[in-house]
Enzyme design. Sequence first.
Site, mmCIF file in Angstrom:
data_model
loop_
_atom_site.group_PDB
_atom_site.id
_atom_site.type_symbol
_atom_site.label_atom_id
_atom_site.label_comp_id
_atom_site.label_asym_id
_atom_site.label_seq_id
_atom_site.Cartn_x
_atom_site.Cartn_y
_atom_site.Cartn_z
ATOM 1 N N CYS A 16 -1.493 13.684 13.589
ATOM 2 C CA CYS A 16 -1.285 12.628 14.458
ATOM 3 C C CYS A 16 -0.734 13.156 15.724
ATOM 4 C CB CYS A 16 -0.263 11.654 13.707
ATOM 5 S SG CYS A 16 -0.721 11.056 12.214
ATOM 6 N N HIS B 95 2.968 7.352 19.274
ATOM 7 C CA HIS B 95 2.144 7.306 18.113
ATOM 8 C C HIS B 95 2.551 6.046 17.069
ATOM 9 C CE1 HIS B 95 -0.048 8.113 14.607
ATOM 10 N NE2 HIS B 95 1.047 8.730 14.047
ATOM 11 N N ASN C 252 -2.055 2.959 11.355
ATOM 12 C CA ASN C 252 -1.915 4.220 11.792
ATOM 13 C C ASN C 252 -3.459 5.000 11.863
ATOM 14 O OD1 ASN C 252 -1.641 6.861 12.368
ATOM 15 N ND2 ASN C 252 0.279 7.042 10.966
HETATM 16 N N1 ACO Z 1 3.637 -2.402 -1.645
HETATM 17 C C1 ACO Z 1 4.624 -2.311 -2.562
HETATM 18 N N2 ACO Z 1 5.383 -1.748 -2.762
HETATM 19 C C2 ACO Z 1 5.281 -0.513 -2.276
HETATM 20 C C3 ACO Z 1 4.359 0.049 -1.696
HETATM 21 C C4 ACO Z 1 3.423 -1.006 -1.241
HETATM 22 N N3 ACO Z 1 2.229 -0.908 -0.310
HETATM 23 N N4 ACO Z 1 4.438 1.170 -1.332
HETATM 24 C C5 ACO Z 1 5.480 1.680 -1.895
HETATM 25 N N5 ACO Z 1 6.110 0.660 -2.713
HETATM 26 C C6 ACO Z 1 7.145 0.574 -3.481
HETATM 27 C C7 ACO Z 1 7.774 1.873 -3.835
HETATM 28 O O1 ACO Z 1 6.962 2.150 -5.187
HETATM 29 C C8 ACO Z 1 9.090 1.795 -4.062
HETATM 30 O O2 ACO Z 1 9.358 1.147 -5.427
HETATM 31 P P1 ACO Z 1 10.426 1.459 -6.513
HETATM 32 O O3 ACO Z 1 11.830 0.988 -5.658
HETATM 33 O O4 ACO Z 1 10.403 0.573 -7.582
HETATM 34 O O5 ACO Z 1 10.294 2.949 -6.747
HETATM 35 C C9 ACO Z 1 9.497 0.858 -3.135
HETATM 36 O O6 ACO Z 1 8.544 0.311 -2.559
HETATM 37 C C10 ACO Z 1 10.288 1.565 -2.050
HETATM 38 O O7 ACO Z 1 9.363 2.585 -1.540
HETATM 39 P P2 ACO Z 1 9.704 3.594 -0.358
HETATM 40 O O8 ACO Z 1 8.852 4.744 -0.417
HETATM 41 O O9 ACO Z 1 11.335 4.065 -0.620
HETATM 42 O O10 ACO Z 1 9.688 2.663 0.745
HETATM 43 P P3 ACO Z 1 10.183 2.930 2.267
HETATM 44 O O11 ACO Z 1 10.980 1.824 2.762
HETATM 45 O O12 ACO Z 1 10.664 4.284 2.683
HETATM 46 O O13 ACO Z 1 8.886 2.662 3.129
HETATM 47 C C11 ACO Z 1 6.923 3.720 4.143
HETATM 48 C C12 ACO Z 1 7.436 3.447 2.716
HETATM 49 C C13 ACO Z 1 6.519 2.609 4.932
HETATM 50 C C14 ACO Z 1 5.701 4.597 3.960
HETATM 51 C C15 ACO Z 1 8.081 4.603 4.982
HETATM 52 O O14 ACO Z 1 8.853 5.343 4.313
HETATM 53 C C16 ACO Z 1 7.576 5.075 6.162
HETATM 54 O O15 ACO Z 1 6.994 4.117 7.230
HETATM 55 N N6 ACO Z 1 7.575 6.393 6.330
HETATM 56 C C17 ACO Z 1 7.048 6.915 7.759
HETATM 57 C C18 ACO Z 1 5.803 7.571 7.167
HETATM 58 C C19 ACO Z 1 4.547 7.322 8.108
HETATM 59 O O16 ACO Z 1 4.678 6.378 8.973
HETATM 60 N N7 ACO Z 1 3.552 7.832 7.649
HETATM 61 C C20 ACO Z 1 2.412 7.606 8.426
HETATM 62 C C21 ACO Z 1 1.655 8.795 8.302
HETATM 63 S S1 ACO Z 1 2.535 10.175 9.097
HETATM 64 C C22 ACO Z 1 2.225 10.119 10.695
HETATM 65 O O17 ACO Z 1 1.538 9.228 11.144
HETATM 66 C C23 ACO Z 1 2.937 11.075 11.174
#
Ligand code: ACO
Length: 320
Positions: free
Chosen positions: A111, A247, A277
Amino acid sequence: MMTRIIGTGSCAGESIVTNEDLAQIVETSDEWIRTRTGIRERRLTTELGTSGMAAEASMRACENAGIRPEELDLILLATSTPEYCFPNGACQIQAKIGAVNAAAFDISAACTGFVFALQTAHSFLVSGAFRTILVVGADDLSKTVDWKDRSTCVLFGDGAGAVVVKGDEKGSFHGIMKADGSRSQVLTCRARTEGNFRNGKTPELGYLHMDGQEVFKFAVKKVPECISQLLEEQQVEKEEIRYYILHQANERIIESVAKRLKEPLEKFPMNIQQYGNTSAATIPILLDEMNRAGKLNRGDQIVLSGFGGGLTWGAILMEW
Ligand code: ACO
């Protein structure tokens, strides 16, 4: 010698996929996706693929710059999803748009790719090796995502953005590029490099894997750190910055960066709501939308910043 963007173009995937559409294939909801990421819909490519979207964005950038593709002498493509190991994707663009006088190669920094590619272009312009460069960010991550994995499949979209750059005696352009390979496992997608007849392994192409929380923590720490370092080095005050074009990975990451920089969110344009993204394409797509909407004026100081797999991150301070 400074680097000036003289034209922009973009092209998103052909098919709109809403959060509701995804709720039909994995256990998720529009509410969960919107509140955790800001994304409402994304565009997936069905026919064009990385090179098709990239070529379309490139043609639009050339038109916007008022140049013919034959005038380009270099094409740099930032991508993690080329259609082939070789030929590289930049050569595919070259052929599709008829940029017969251009050298062409790809840059791989996930990215962060577009930010690294634009800095590479700047170095070539400063050295005098090339004079008119097309810099493209394009990704088709929908082909690397496991559509059964709700934690990743809701985040990504496909698209391409392109800019034409030229050297300019006036203006400003400064950049920082960083990497930390020791943390590579946070965000991976395996390439076909495992098997041969000696080791008896079958080559396996992997899906994208991500430790979302680690990526989140990394981004909200490194991006403001890197931007602050750049502004400090160049002795530019935050008040002088018109826009921070980051980004587009997650609305909450952008909000958090704004807060840490103590800058108003209005200076952080976003379009993640419509595209998700798109990896290396997010920044040039946003630039193109802003350019065509007349939001960028000559002389505006803008900051571009990317972060992603590698881990890699970087920032550019430049005059529009
Ligand atoms: N729908 C519903 N529930 C979900 C989903 C979904 N799509 N995805 C995960 N969950 C659940 C998980 O299973 C978990 O459930 P549990 O508590 O029963 O185990 C719960 O939601 C919380 O999961 P987390 O992973 O802790 O959720 P978080 O609040 O961290 O959000 C996310 C996840 C959105 C991916 C966040 O961590 C994030 O934005 N991280 C940054 C990563 C990113 O942006 N990556 C993009 C690619 S990398 C890049 O571009 C650089």
